[in-house]
Design an enzyme around this catalytic site. Structure first.
Site, PDB file in Angstrom:
ATOM      1  N   HIS A 156      36.201 -34.574 -67.331  1.00 40.13           N
ATOM      2  CA  HIS A 156      35.929 -34.564 -68.782  1.00 40.13           C
ATOM      3  C   HIS A 156      34.432 -34.680 -69.067  1.00 40.13           C
ATOM      4  CE1 HIS A 156      40.257 -35.495 -69.096  1.00 40.13           C
ATOM      5  NE2 HIS A 156      40.010 -36.388 -68.146  1.00 40.13           N
ATOM      6  N   SER A 277       9.030 -20.131 -71.691  1.00 37.15           N
ATOM      7  CA  SER A 277       9.199 -19.807 -73.107  1.00 37.15           C
ATOM      8  C   SER A 277       7.897 -19.225 -73.631  1.00 37.15           C
ATOM      9  CB  SER A 277       9.548 -21.090 -73.874  1.00 37.15           C
ATOM     10  OG  SER A 277       9.197 -20.949 -75.235  1.00 37.15           O
ATOM     11  N   LYS A 283       8.449 -25.358 -70.962  1.00 34.87           N
ATOM     12  CA  LYS A 283       9.814 -24.968 -70.590  1.00 34.87           C
ATOM     13  C   LYS A 283       9.901 -24.222 -69.260  1.00 34.87           C
ATOM     14  CE  LYS A 283      12.875 -24.394 -73.734  1.00 34.87           C
ATOM     15  NZ  LYS A 283      14.197 -24.936 -73.865  1.00 34.87           N
ATOM     16  N   GLU A 290      22.151 -18.796 -66.334  1.00 32.87           N
ATOM     17  CA  GLU A 290      22.731 -18.476 -67.647  1.00 32.87           C
ATOM     18  C   GLU A 290      23.224 -17.026 -67.670  1.00 32.87           C
ATOM     19  OE1 GLU A 290      20.483 -21.110 -70.908  1.00 32.87           O
ATOM     20  OE2 GLU A 290      19.156 -19.862 -69.700  1.00 32.87           O
TER      21      GLU A 290
END
Ligand code: ARG
Length: 454
Positions: A156, A277, A283, A290
């Protein structure tokens, strides 16, 4: 020139031609179509449709075409032929004249396209199996390196019990090994040759289809002509293997994205698979993972598309089936590059063992151990579970982990608790108790690695 002009007096509309033509997609089967044609010419010679000389001339011309296509697959796209079958036949006629017009005797594009696509699938299976093996190897290597790295295990998405990072690696090894088995099962089922089934009823020439199948490298010939020209199970099956494997890849990607996050900080992805970025200089984004997670959607979409195209199609061939290749090619390409990218990412992962250890200590992930300790002291598990639940609430209030509570405090929850409790509450104790097959103890993980390592 189209292969079917005689029946028509009217002109084909340009829109229809663009709509109907499949060359921009099926040009990728040029080699398979030529190889299939070579075998078909040999079969025609056995039933005296071609003389030995004619067969040799055709084979020589087809081999020359094969070399041309291998050197530059894109030459096919320069043509305005309807499909790859028309292209090969047209080129053959250009090369050898009227003799080229004999090749299609007793053959239909229906058994031809079914054969080409199966040959294509077989080649892909071999490549994909190699890529799955590479990924399995990378994960086993990472497991070897990270046997001492502790990782909080989750259910979970809540810290549940500690595991080792190696154990996490091996979980994905299991999934990709099953994908490999599924792939080989698919290969076994699709390894049958439809050539010689004609348009739907079978060819009118007494061709030895088993010999033809062997000549093409298939294990055997298909058994029913109606089924053979309209069977696309192998497309659906490869897409489903690709989909299941992509789901596995996406789950692994999601774990890594989370572990790589600032919040977790369990590992760092290498510079060669991350990007920055344009606005925020700090970043370092896990793009590769992804994209793997995202591309899974397209693969599953292709499976859904193909199942829906095939649903309720009457026997035998229908033009709907031409829609099989675009999704299959895209899904196989996508799965291929995702497998390659996964290897690159896994090979460059750097774990942060201090951080994972600290995280594994938090979240009361040794609570089960305290319950098991009480069980060893004679308390029934259900009761022990309740006692530890109460202890955890108290520890949360005191903002302390269980192992930092003084013995007097622990005794308030149960008087069977003695000083020896602390040795059971360490992460090492949690790990080392998992000695049954498949558990996360060092001994089990080591055995699992040894079983995988070639
Ligand atoms: N381009 C077609 C396909 O991919 C080849 C088979 C055409 N057969 C036919 N009867 N029109 O399905």
């Amino acid at each position: 020139m189209a292969l079917w002009g005689g029946r028509f007096t009217g002109q084909t509309s340009d829109l229809f031609k663009a709509f109907n033509d499949s060359l921009p997609v099926d040009y990728r089967m040029a080699e398979q179509d030529i190889v299939g044609s070579i075998s078909w010419a040999r079969a025609l010679a056995t039933v005296n449709v071609l003389t030995a000389q004619e067969q040799q001339d055709l084979e020589a011309a087809l081999n020359a075409l094969l070399a041309e296509v291998k050197a530059d697959p894109a030459i096919v796209l320069l043509s305005d032929a309807e499909d790859i079958h028309s292209w090969v036949e047209g080129k053959l006629i250009d090369a050898v004249g009227d003799l080229g017009k004999k090749l299609h005797t007793g053959r239909s594009r229906n058994d031809q396209v079914a054969t080409d696509l199966k040959l294509w699938c077989k080649e892909q299976v071999a490549t994909l199996a190699g890529l799955l093996e590479n990924l399995i190897e990378s994960l086993v290597e990472l497991a070897k390196r990270e046997q001492d790295t502790v990782l909080p295990g989750y259910t979970h998405l809540q810290r549940a019990q500690p595991v080792t990072f190696a154990h996490w690696c091996l979980a994905y090894v299991e999934m990709f090994e099953r994908d490999l088995i599924r792939l080989n099962n698919a290969l076994n089922l699709l390894d049958t040759s439809p050539l010689g089934c004609g348009a739907l009823a079978g060819t009118a020439y007494a061709i030895d289809r088993e010999a033809l199948a062997k000549d093409l490298g298939f294990a055997r010939a298909t058994r029913n002509s109606l089924d053979s020209v309209s069977d696309r199970d192998h497309v659906m099956e490869l897409l489903s293997v690709a989909s299941i494997s992509s789901v596995h890849l996406s789950r692994m990607a999601e774990d890594i994205i989370f572990y790589n996050s600032g919040e977790a900080g369990f590992l760092e992805m290498a510079d060669n698979v991350t990007s920055g970025s344009s606005l925020m200089p700090q970043k370092k984004n896990p793009d590769a993972m992804e994209l793997i997670r995202g591309k899974c959607g397209r693969v599953v979409g292709s499976l859904t598309g193909m199942l829906t195209t095939m649903k309720a199609l009457p026997l035998a061939y229908n033009k709907d089936m031409q829609e099989d290749k675009e999704g299959l090619f895209d899904a196989v390409d996508t799965w291929t590059i995702c497998l390659q990218m996964a290897v690159l990412c896994i090979d460059g992962l750097k774990t942060n063992p201090e951080r994972t250890y600290t995280a594994a200590q938090q979240g009361y992930s040794n609570a089960t151990e305290l319950a098991d300790y009480l069980v060893a002291k004679g308390i029934p598990f259900r009761e022990a579970h309740h006692i530890v639940g109460v202890a955890v609430v108290a520890a949360i209030e005191l903002k302390q982990p269980l192992e930092d509570l003084p013995i007097e405090k622990l005794k308030e929850f149960s008087d069977v608790i003695e000083d020896d409790v602390y040795q059971h509450l360490t992460i090492e104790a949690c790990l080392e108790k998992r000695v049954a097959l498949g558990g996360t103890s060092k001994e089990q993980v080591k055995a699992a690695i040894a079983a995988k390592a070639k």
